[in-house]
Design a protein around this motif. Structure first.
Motif, PDB file in Angstrom:
ATOM      1  N   PRO A 126       0.812  -1.221   0.000  1.00 10.30           N
ATOM      2  CA  PRO A 126       0.000   0.000   0.000  1.00 10.30           C
ATOM      3  C   PRO A 126       0.847   1.274   0.000  1.00 10.30           C
ATOM      4  N   ASN A 157       2.447   2.084  -3.419  1.00 11.85           N
ATOM      5  CA  ASN A 157       1.453   2.546  -4.380  1.00 11.85           C
ATOM      6  C   ASN A 157       0.924   3.931  -4.028  1.00 11.85           C
ATOM      7  N   PRO A 184      -4.421   2.640  -2.971  1.00 13.43           N
ATOM      8  CA  PRO A 184      -3.295   1.720  -3.177  1.00 13.43           C
ATOM      9  C   PRO A 184      -3.689   0.251  -3.138  1.00 13.43           C
ATOM     10  N   ILE A 185      -4.572  -0.097  -2.213  1.00 13.42           N
ATOM     11  CA  ILE A 185      -5.173  -1.427  -2.191  1.00 13.42           C
ATOM     12  C   ILE A 185      -6.615  -1.239  -2.644  1.00 13.42           C
ATOM     13  N   TRP A 223      -8.829   3.256   4.074  1.00 12.79           N
ATOM     14  CA  TRP A 223      -8.238   2.715   5.309  1.00 12.79           C
ATOM     15  C   TRP A 223      -9.100   1.611   5.904  1.00 12.79           C
ATOM     16  N   CYS A 263      -7.583   0.023   9.406  1.00 10.88           N
ATOM     17  CA  CYS A 263      -6.121   0.083   9.459  1.00 10.88           C
ATOM     18  C   CYS A 263      -5.636   0.755  10.739  1.00 10.88           C
ATOM     19  N   HIS A 319      -4.298  -4.675  -5.898  1.00 11.08           N
ATOM     20  CA  HIS A 319      -3.673  -3.368  -5.839  1.00 11.08           C
ATOM     21  C   HIS A 319      -4.080  -2.465  -6.986  1.00 11.08           C
TER      22      HIS A 319
END
Length: 469
Positions: free
Chosen positions: A254, A257, A297-298, A351, A358, A399
């Motif tokens: 993550p 990216n 990013p993910i 997140w 996260c 991703h």
């Protein structure tokens, strides 16, 4: 959310996406334009049938409200992948490149209930001991080292030579890795994320982390590994190893990216067809927010397993089958018109949400912010070497990742004297031509790439030769 009496996976309406052909999320077509698929999927309902890799089937949640219902309801949607019926029954290829990201590990990502709380507390309280000033200093030091590797050339691939390597080296620092363990950790984690020989890479990852845990039990330091060992949760060695895996897994791919996608946004022109220059005078913080909304990013992850057949707005999610959240699709949901107009930080799902949100949002943001500011300040005339519309995106289901980010700038002298130690697999020997739109055959390797392997070092060992930390 409660299942309807008598509902089965075959009772969905004819127009439901469960009757559609499964869309492969691992091919170049999806990577080139994922939002085209998300838009099509939403017209049929909150979920779509997908294939994560050959032989690995799942369902993807593509609506924001439905994503929250799954993320915030652990009683009906478990994270423990030992519930995965197809995997238990041998229907999933054991060499599938997605398994390292989905198979059960005894860490806070794949556990539920009291066990999840115990492991998550150890992770969050260890992370809370990170000093933000020290973290910024570590990022800047690693960034200095990486920039020195290409600053005299006048060209670079900021994905493979900077954004990819920086978090890998940073986690070696945060984990307190000595040179040899750090080199192997960098190599194996990179291979897992790139889907390269994942069985061997996973075995090497396990071996080097178990060595690190044993070392830190004997010689603790001011690092995350030691703090996890010292935590009152009393983690066993296997548990310690797997908390380190989830920390690195949640931080490396993550983070690289996030850094690269934000740099692409900042370096692109203001509008399609505009000159390739630093776009719009955008602040780094605004670029990061834009990426978290529009190119998270993910993009697709947070695998859940329904504990029973569950009806979700006309779609039946079958018990013990993988259900993934599309953070990218949820963020682009047309129902979020007001939130998207302001890019409200509280509305996007990059997140996550719920009990598995996260735990490293603040340090992750600080790392990306520091890394981007460092490269922009060090190389003030940084510019894209290709049109922004011509960059290639790396295929893969989880991703939103560039293949490369080629840039050009005025060459300048490196700021630190070379030590003579070179990485064992120098990235510059494997990079595409930075002035082409798509990856090409590797260019000729530099002289040190031709030397015997015994004279070469990994990235972490080479870094330690410059910065004794």
């Amino acid at each position: 959310m409660d299942p309807q009496p008598g509902a089965t996976p075959y009772t969905a309406p004819a127009g439901c996406p469960m009757h559609q052909q499964r869309t492969a999320l691992y091919g170049p077509e999806f990577a080139a334009d994922p939002h085209r698929f998300y838009d099509a999927a939403r017209t049929h309902g909150p979920a779509a049938p997908i294939e994560l890799s050959p032989g690995v089937e799942a369902t993807l949640i593509v609506q924001h409200e439905a994503a929250l219902r799954v993320l915030q309801n652990p009683a009906l949607f478990a994270r423990d992948s030992r519930r995965w019926a197809a995997l238990r029954e041998g229907a999933v290829p054991m060499d599938s490149p997605v398994l390292p990201m989905m198979v059960y590990r005894p860490n806070c990502l794949f556990t539920d209930g009291a066990e999840h709380l115990r492991l998550r507390k150890a992770v969050t309280e260890s992370l809370s001991r990170l000093n933000s000033s020290r973290l910024s200093r570590d990022v800047e030091r690693i960034a200095d080292y990486l920039i020195d590797q290409f600053i005299e050339r006048g060209t670079a691939d900021l994905l493979n030579e900077y954004a990819k390597l920086l978090p890998l080296l940073l986690f070696n620092q945060l984990f307190g890795c000595p040179g040899d363990i750090g080199d192997r950790l960098t190599r194996s984690m990179s291979a897992i994320f790139d889907g390269e020989d994942v069985l061997r890479a996973n075995a090497e990852l396990t071996e080097c982390l178990m060595e690190l845990v044993a070392l830190k039990r004997r010689q603790p330091g001011e690092d995350i590994t030691s703090w996890l060992i010292q935590h009152p949760a009393g983690l066993r060695d296997e548990e310690l190893k797997d908390q380190l895996v989830v920390l690195m897994g949640a931080g490396v791919e993550p983070e690289r990216n996030l850094i690269a996608n934000a740099l692409l946004l900042m370096l692109a022109g203001e509008a399609p067809g505009a000159p390739e220059r630093r776009g719009s005078g955008m602040l780094v913080e605004d670029a990061l927010d834009d990426v978290l909304w529009n190119n998270p990013p993910i993009a697709n992850y947070a695998t859940h397993f329904p504990v029973q057949d569950i009806e979700l707005d006309g779609v039946v999610l079958k018990a013990e089958t993988p259900v993934l959240i599309s953070f990218a699709a949820a963020n682009s949901d047309p129902g979020l018109t007001d939130a998207r107009q302001t890019l409200s930080k509280g509305a996007h799902l990059a997140w996550g949400a719920g009990p598995h949100v996260c735990p490293a949002k603040s340090p992750a943001t600080l790392i990306a912010l520091t890394a981007i500011e460092k490269i922009l300040n060090t190389v003030p005339d940084l510019a894209l070497a290709v049109p922004a519309s011509g960059v290639a995106w790396r295929p893969g289901p989880f991703h939103r990742a560039l293949v490369a980010l080629p840039v050009r700038f005025t060459p300048t002298a490196a700021r630190r004297a070379a030590t003579g130690a070179q990485p064992a697999a120098p990235v510059s020997a494997q990079l595409p031509d930075p002035f082409r739109n798509t990856p090409s055959a590797p260019s000729a390797a530099p002289r040190h790439a031709q030397e015997p392997a015994k004279k070469q070092k990994g990235w972490w060992s080479s870094f330690l030769d410059v910065f004794r930390v």
